[in-house]
Design an enzyme around this catalytic site. Structure first.
Site, mmCIF file in Angstrom:
data_model
loop_
_atom_site.group_PDB
_atom_site.id
_atom_site.type_symbol
_atom_site.label_atom_id
_atom_site.label_comp_id
_atom_site.label_asym_id
_atom_site.label_seq_id
_atom_site.Cartn_x
_atom_site.Cartn_y
_atom_site.Cartn_z
ATOM 1 N N HIS A 194 10.647 18.425 -11.109
ATOM 2 C CA HIS A 194 10.614 17.344 -12.093
ATOM 3 C C HIS A 194 11.767 17.490 -13.086
ATOM 4 C CE1 HIS A 194 6.468 16.680 -10.672
ATOM 5 N NE2 HIS A 194 6.604 15.473 -11.174
ATOM 6 N N LYS A 221 9.733 17.722 -18.714
ATOM 7 C CA LYS A 221 8.309 17.772 -18.379
ATOM 8 C C LYS A 221 7.656 19.008 -18.981
ATOM 9 C CE LYS A 221 5.045 17.192 -14.560
ATOM 10 N NZ LYS A 221 4.324 16.130 -15.321
#
Length: 252
Positions: free
Chosen positions: A140, A144
Site C-alpha cells: 500500500h 497507510k
C-alpha cells in the site's frame, strides 16, 4: 424492511480520500457528510446523530476510534450503516454486533467486487489444499496507518475458515524464525502511492498457486460502497452483512 428507490446517503469521513470519492459517486443521493470539523456550506456536520437523522444509509470510511460512537448514534437513529473502516478493536466489534440487532449493517474491509470473489476462492482453495503453506503479501501507499491491511487480514480469515482453524491461533505476523506448520503468514510493504495490491500464495515443495488482486483506481472502492449502500437500504432488515452478500445477489 423498506423499499427505497432513491435512498438518502451520508458519508462519514467525507473529507478523506475514499470519503470524497464516495461523495462524488453518490451524486444527487448525497445529503451530507460527517467530519471532525463541521462545514455548513458543504452540509458537513461533526455530530453523528445529526447526520444519521437525515439519512437512510451512511457509508462510514472514517477512523477506527470513532466506530463505537457511530454504532450507538446510527442504531439510535435507525439508519443503515455501510462500514469500511478497518483496524478495529474488540470493543468496536462488540458495538457493531449490538447495533446490528437494531439496524442493517454491512461491514467490509474492501468494497471491490473482484476482491470479494477472491475471498470466496481463498476459502475454497484453503479447504482443498490443507497441507500447502499459505502466505499473504500486501502493498500500500506510504501513508497507510495499519499493517497488515484490513483486506490482508480478511484474506487470512478466509483461509482459516476454509481450514476450520482459529485465525488468531494460526496467523503469523512476526516472520522471524522457522515457519510453523499450519501458519498463515503475512508480509507488508509500504511505499509511494500504491492504491492496494494483495497476493495470496499457496506453496509446497513442488508447486504453488497464487491469487492476486491489484486496485488500479480508488474509485472501484467508492463504487462498491455505493452499490452496498443501495443494496442495504432497499433490501435488508436489521442484521450484519458482508460484500459477499451483495456480489452473490448480483451474480445469482
Amino acid at each position: 424492511m423498506r423499499n427505497i428507490e432513491s435512498p438518502k446517503i451520508g458519508i462519514a469521513g467525507i473529507t478523506g480520500r475514499l470519503g470524497s470519492l464516495c461523495a462524488e459517486e453518490a451524486g444527487p443521493h448525497l445529503v451530507g457528510g460527517l467530519s471532525r470539523h463541521a462545514d455548513p456550506s458543504r452540509s458537513i456536520v461533526s455530530t453523528p446523530s445529526l447526520l444519521a437523522s437525515k439519512c437512510d444509509v451512511i457509508i462510514d470510511v472514517s477512523h477506527a476510534s470513532l466506530v463505537t460512537a457511530h454504532a450507538k448514534a446510527f442504531a439510535q437513529a435507525g439508519c443503515a450503516w455501510v462500514l469500511g473502516t478497518t483496524g478495529l478493536d474488540q470493543q468496536a466489534q462488540d458495538a457493531i454486533a449490538e447495533a446490528s440487532k437494531k439496524i442493517a449493517i454491512l461491514q467490509a474491509a474492501n468494497f471491490s467486487p473482484a476482491l470479494t470473489m477472491l475471498l470466496d476462492l481463498a476459502q475454497q482453495l484453503a479447504a482443498s489444499l490443507p497441507d500447502y503453506d499459505a502466505e499473504i503479501l500486501e502493498t500500500h501507499h506510504r501513508q497507510k496507518l495499519d499493517a497488515p491491511s484490513g483486506t490482508a487480514l480478511a484474506i487470512g480469515r478466509a483461509v482459516a475458515k476454509g481450514r476450520q482453524a482459529d485465525f488468531d491461533s494460526v496467523k503469523r505476523l512476526d516472520q522471524n524464525g522457522k515457519r510453523p506448520d499450519g501458519a498463515i503468514g503475512f508480509a507488508s510493504l509500504r511505499g509511494g502511492q500504491v492504491i492496494g495490491e494483495h497476493d495470496l500464495r499457496f506453496l509446497t515443495s513442488d508447486e504453488e498457486i497464487t491469487l492476486s488482486h491489484k486496485a488500479l483506481d480508488r474509485r472501484v472502492f467508492a463504487r462498491g460502497a455505493l452499490q452496498a449502500a443501495f443494496w442495504l437500504a432497499n433490501h435488508k432488515p436489521a442484521g450484519l452483512y458482508t460484500m459477499s452478500d451483495v456480489v452473490k445477489k448480483n451474480t445469482a
